[in-house]
Enzyme design. Structure first.
Site, PDB file in Angstrom:
ATOM      1  N   LYS A  23       6.111   8.596  -6.987  1.00 49.82           N
ATOM      2  CA  LYS A  23       5.884   8.408  -5.351  1.00 49.82           C
ATOM      3  C   LYS A  23       5.832   6.868  -5.562  1.00 49.82           C
ATOM      4  O   LYS A  23       6.644   6.068  -5.379  1.00 49.82           O
ATOM      5  CB  LYS A  23       4.879   9.261  -4.304  1.00 49.82           C
ATOM      6  CG  LYS A  23       3.998   8.085  -3.067  1.00 49.82           C
ATOM      7  CD  LYS A  23       3.343   9.148  -2.894  1.00 49.82           C
ATOM      8  CE  LYS A  23       2.232   8.617  -2.990  1.00 49.82           C
ATOM      9  NZ  LYS A  23       1.773   6.990  -2.643  1.00 49.82           N
ATOM     10  N   ASN A  24       4.506   6.507  -6.238  1.00 47.54           N
ATOM     11  CA  ASN A  24       4.585   4.793  -5.953  1.00 47.54           C
ATOM     12  C   ASN A  24       5.329   4.408  -6.864  1.00 47.54           C
ATOM     13  O   ASN A  24       5.720   2.645  -6.913  1.00 47.54           O
ATOM     14  CB  ASN A  24       3.366   4.563  -7.072  1.00 47.54           C
ATOM     15  CG  ASN A  24       1.672   5.157  -5.671  1.00 47.54           C
ATOM     16  OD1 ASN A  24       1.874   5.214  -5.156  1.00 47.54           O
ATOM     17  ND2 ASN A  24       0.639   5.432  -6.703  1.00 47.54           N
ATOM     18  N   CYS A 117      -6.791   1.938   6.227  1.00 48.29           N
ATOM     19  CA  CYS A 117      -6.362   3.218   6.128  1.00 48.29           C
ATOM     20  C   CYS A 117      -7.677   3.607   5.613  1.00 48.29           C
ATOM     21  O   CYS A 117      -8.676   3.053   5.626  1.00 48.29           O
ATOM     22  CB  CYS A 117      -5.643   2.587   4.516  1.00 48.29           C
ATOM     23  SG  CYS A 117      -6.173   2.620   2.917  1.00 48.29           S
ATOM     24  N   ARG A 122      -7.391  -2.531   4.269  1.00 47.07           N
ATOM     25  CA  ARG A 122      -6.518  -3.197   2.746  1.00 47.07           C
ATOM     26  C   ARG A 122      -5.683  -4.776   3.181  1.00 47.07           C
ATOM     27  O   ARG A 122      -4.556  -4.939   3.798  1.00 47.07           O
ATOM     28  CB  ARG A 122      -5.228  -1.987   3.578  1.00 47.07           C
ATOM     29  CG  ARG A 122      -5.988  -1.016   3.413  1.00 47.07           C
ATOM     30  CD  ARG A 122      -5.594   0.077   2.056  1.00 47.07           C
ATOM     31  NE  ARG A 122      -4.012  -0.566   1.118  1.00 47.07           N
ATOM     32  CZ  ARG A 122      -4.680   0.396   0.292  1.00 47.07           C
ATOM     33  NH1 ARG A 122      -5.545   0.474  -0.037  1.00 47.07           N
ATOM     34  NH2 ARG A 122      -3.300   0.010  -0.410  1.00 47.07           N
ATOM     35  N   ASP A 306      -6.157   6.856  -8.801  1.00 48.69           N
ATOM     36  CA  ASP A 306      -6.154   7.516  -8.089  1.00 48.69           C
ATOM     37  C   ASP A 306      -5.544   9.172  -8.224  1.00 48.69           C
ATOM     38  O   ASP A 306      -5.509  10.122  -8.167  1.00 48.69           O
ATOM     39  CB  ASP A 306      -4.089   7.485  -7.868  1.00 48.69           C
ATOM     40  CG  ASP A 306      -3.515   6.422  -7.019  1.00 48.69           C
ATOM     41  OD1 ASP A 306      -4.568   6.398  -6.438  1.00 48.69           O
ATOM     42  OD2 ASP A 306      -2.646   6.186  -7.033  1.00 48.69           O
ATOM     43  N   ARG A 398       1.971  13.715   1.714  1.00 49.37           N
ATOM     44  CA  ARG A 398       2.338  12.514   2.223  1.00 49.37           C
ATOM     45  C   ARG A 398       2.674  12.111   0.262  1.00 49.37           C
ATOM     46  O   ARG A 398       3.641  11.318   0.303  1.00 49.37           O
ATOM     47  CB  ARG A 398       1.291  11.766   2.090  1.00 49.37           C
ATOM     48  CG  ARG A 398       1.274  11.173   3.571  1.00 49.37           C
ATOM     49  CD  ARG A 398       0.023   9.745   3.668  1.00 49.37           C
ATOM     50  NE  ARG A 398       0.145   8.501   3.200  1.00 49.37           N
ATOM     51  CZ  ARG A 398      -0.970   8.392   2.086  1.00 49.37           C
ATOM     52  NH1 ARG A 398      -2.348   8.539   2.248  1.00 49.37           N
ATOM     53  NH2 ARG A 398      -0.448   7.452   1.265  1.00 49.37           N
TER      54      ARG A 398
HETATM   55  C1  UD1 Z   1      -1.300   0.598  -4.783  1.00 46.78           C
HETATM   56  C2  UD1 Z   1      -1.246   2.122  -5.414  1.00 46.78           C
HETATM   57  C3  UD1 Z   1      -1.870   3.305  -4.918  1.00 46.78           C
HETATM   58  C4  UD1 Z   1      -3.470   2.877  -6.101  1.00 46.78           C
HETATM   59  C5  UD1 Z   1      -3.373   1.830  -6.217  1.00 46.78           C
HETATM   60  C6  UD1 Z   1      -4.297   1.094  -7.385  1.00 46.78           C
HETATM   61  C7  UD1 Z   1       1.324   2.421  -4.611  1.00 46.78           C
HETATM   62  C8  UD1 Z   1       2.408   2.507  -3.527  1.00 46.78           C
HETATM   63  N1  UD1 Z   1       0.325   2.371  -3.938  1.00 46.78           N
HETATM   64  O1  UD1 Z   1      -1.773   0.318  -4.120  1.00 46.78           O
HETATM   65  O2  UD1 Z   1      -1.644   4.191  -4.983  1.00 46.78           O
HETATM   66  O3  UD1 Z   1      -4.158   3.609  -6.188  1.00 46.78           O
HETATM   67  O4  UD1 Z   1      -2.279   0.933  -6.649  1.00 46.78           O
HETATM   68  O5  UD1 Z   1      -3.650   2.215  -8.606  1.00 46.78           O
HETATM   69  O6  UD1 Z   1       1.614   1.891  -5.545  1.00 46.78           O
HETATM   70  N2  UD1 Z   1      -6.437  -6.416  -2.269  1.00 46.78           N
HETATM   71  C9  UD1 Z   1      -6.248  -7.424  -2.372  1.00 46.78           C
HETATM   72  N3  UD1 Z   1      -5.869  -8.235  -1.670  1.00 46.78           N
HETATM   73  C10 UD1 Z   1      -5.085  -8.065  -1.650  1.00 46.78           C
HETATM   74  C11 UD1 Z   1      -3.916  -6.683  -2.271  1.00 46.78           C
HETATM   75  C12 UD1 Z   1      -5.595  -5.621  -3.010  1.00 46.78           C
HETATM   76  O7  UD1 Z   1      -8.393  -7.586  -2.049  1.00 46.78           O
HETATM   77  O8  UD1 Z   1      -4.251  -8.600  -1.500  1.00 46.78           O
HETATM   78  C13 UD1 Z   1      -7.349  -4.892  -3.559  1.00 46.78           C
HETATM   79  C14 UD1 Z   1      -7.109  -3.634  -2.582  1.00 46.78           C
HETATM   80  O9  UD1 Z   1      -8.153  -3.826  -1.508  1.00 46.78           O
HETATM   81  C15 UD1 Z   1      -8.165  -3.064  -3.717  1.00 46.78           C
HETATM   82  C16 UD1 Z   1      -7.590  -3.123  -4.854  1.00 46.78           C
HETATM   83  O10 UD1 Z   1      -6.987  -4.632  -4.517  1.00 46.78           O
HETATM   84  O11 UD1 Z   1      -9.212  -2.865  -3.833  1.00 46.78           O
HETATM   85  C17 UD1 Z   1      -6.449  -2.864  -5.372  1.00 46.78           C
HETATM   86  O12 UD1 Z   1      -4.952  -2.520  -4.801  1.00 46.78           O
HETATM   87  P1  UD1 Z   1      -3.380  -2.755  -5.398  1.00 46.78           P
HETATM   88  O13 UD1 Z   1      -3.818  -2.784  -6.582  1.00 46.78           O
HETATM   89  O14 UD1 Z   1      -2.808  -4.346  -4.035  1.00 46.78           O
HETATM   90  O15 UD1 Z   1      -2.862  -1.448  -4.796  1.00 46.78           O
HETATM   91  P2  UD1 Z   1      -1.747  -0.827  -3.634  1.00 46.78           P
HETATM   92  O16 UD1 Z   1      -0.720  -1.873  -4.470  1.00 46.78           O
HETATM   93  O17 UD1 Z   1      -2.252  -1.404  -2.236  1.00 46.78           O
END
Ligand code: UD1
Length: 419
Positions: A23-24, A117, A122, A306, A398
């Protein structure tokens, strides 16, 4: 009509199951199809609710989309819009991944902010500051993000945290920037490497995916691409945790064992007998597992956040106490209250959960709080004595395609019912 899972627990799981496409990985790759004004053939696309949401965004943008079994064919030559409306953004929390590619293709993009979320707030500050660094003009206006390419060009971007989504967004936006972009402290998740492979096949010049420094030489023209999505490491981890909880003996096919090395090692420490081959993993868990070593979620190659909830479901039945420390998301223990309803002994304090294993869980009526928490409830219900009903299973849909069929094929007593 509301769907729920009716589970009659306590049967051992045995047999083999084929792991689907990740999925990711498919979500950023679908977003990336916008970059090349042409045909994208993507194999191994699982039919998930999140994938359907991404497809709806692509068709809103003007792409032609056909599905043939597990293959999606996206014609992005007809892209005619550069906005994603709020309703579509809300369907899938990772829709912010469309920011970079729409900006790269159209020179501007307008989408609503993703908001919170079920796992907590987020933030997308890392995505936006990186785009600004590349020269994009970013305006936030009444819940909308408006980006204009302006005079974007390649630069060094240092991420303060290796965010998966931000790394992907920068990779995608940077393909349109003249010159070189280097992402320093990039996320190293295998899905990043899969996205890199897709982009290379399309004609991008990019290297370092899977390592902490990624280099993109932007401004190349893109062409037709055919790509097969990598196996879903989290789906694989889910079945391993199920086998550990249900004293199962199962074989996973179409899986990449090194992607789940941390999960394999922790379950082996707990007493499971796990063997790996090139694309195959077998697990045998004959007895009650012992308590796990402390579980600390970390960016890859650390233990994946995850898979934390699913492992917790197994730890509920272990002999002894397991400590979980969740370092990535704030609200990742939400299913624990439901597990407690089934007889689990869990104490939460901030980002730590302490799980005292019990000999037996008992079936109960429970509600899914989020995708992986839902997967954990299914594992607990399969292992529990008696009947369970699991509600709000749209969370599970999902990220898993008909999870009940996979468990049924392993001998699990689980049915999807309507009420
Ligand atoms: C992706 C995965 C999700 C997984 C996560 C961590 C997809 C579609 N989803 O989510 O399933 O759980 O990686 O392995 O690939 N953060 C910030 N600022 C930002 C972006 C992120 O503070 O601009 C923080 C987030 O709140 C969170 C952490 O960084 O606490 C990790 O987020 P991130 O690695 O960005 O995860 P996703 O890409 O959203």
């Amino acid at each position: 009509m509301m769907s729920y899972f009716a589970v009659n627990g306590g049967t051992q799981l045995s047999g083999s199951v084929r792991v689907n496409g990740a999925k990711n990985s498919v979500l950023p790759i679908l977003a990336a199809t916008i970059l090349n004004a042409g045909e994208n053939i993507i194999h191994n696309c699982t039919e998930l609710r999140d994938v359907q949401s991404a497809v709806r965004i692509l068709s809103h943008l003007g792409c032609g989309i056909k599905r043939q079994g597990k293959t999606l064919i996206v014609d992005s030559s007809t892209v005619s819009r550069c906005d994603v409306p709020e309703a579509l953004m809300r369907e899938m929390r990772s829709s912010v991944i469309f920011l970079g590619p729409i900006l790269a293709r159209c020179g501007q993009v307008r989408l609503s902010t993703p908001g919170g979320c079920e796992l907590g707030p987020r933030p997308i500050d890392l995505h936006l500051s990186a785009l600004k660094k590349l020269g994009a003009e970013v305006t936030l206006d009444g819940g909308e993000i408006i980006c204009r390419a302006g005079s974007m060009r390649g630069r060094d971007i240092v991420l303060s945290f290796p965010s998966v989504g931000a790394t992907e967004n920068i990779m995608l936006a940077a393909t349109a920037c003249a010159g070189q972009t280097r992402i320093i402290n990039a996320a190293r998740e295998p899905e990043i490497e899969d996205l890199q492979q897709f982009l290379r096949t399309a004609g991008a010049c990019i290297s370092g995916g899977g390592k902490s420094e990624i280099v993109i030489e932007g401004g190349r023209s893109f062409g037709r691409v055919e790509h097969t999505v990598m196996p879903d490491r989290i789906e694989a981890a889910t079945y391993l945790c199920a086998a550990a909880a249900c004293r199962g003996h199962i074989e996973l096919n179409s899986v990449c064992p090194q992607h789940i090395a941390t999960v394999i090692s922790i379950l082996s420490d707990a007493g499971c007998d796990i063997k790996t081959a090139q694309n195959r993993v077998t697990i045998r868990s004959a007895d009650r597992i012992s308590a796990l070593p402390p579980v600390q979620t970390m960016p890859y190659p650390g233990f994946p956040t995850d898979a934390q909830s699913q492992l917790m479901a197994a730890a509920c039945l272990a002999e002894g106490t397991t400590v979980f420390c969740e370092n990535i998301f704030e609200n990742r223990f939400r299913q624990s209250g439901e597990l407690v309803r089934m007889g689990a002994r869990i104490k939460i304090s901030g980002k730590t959960a302490i799980v005292d294993g019990v000999r037996e869980l008992t079936g109960a009526s429970v509600r899914c709080t989020d995708l992986r928490g839902g997967a954990a409830l299914v594992i607990a219900a399969l292992a529990a004595k008696g009947e369970s009903r699991i509600y709000d299973i749209e969370h599970i849909d999902r990220g898993y395609e008909k999870i009940e069929q996979a468990y049924m094929s392993l001998g699990g007593n689980i049915l999807r019912k309507e009420e």
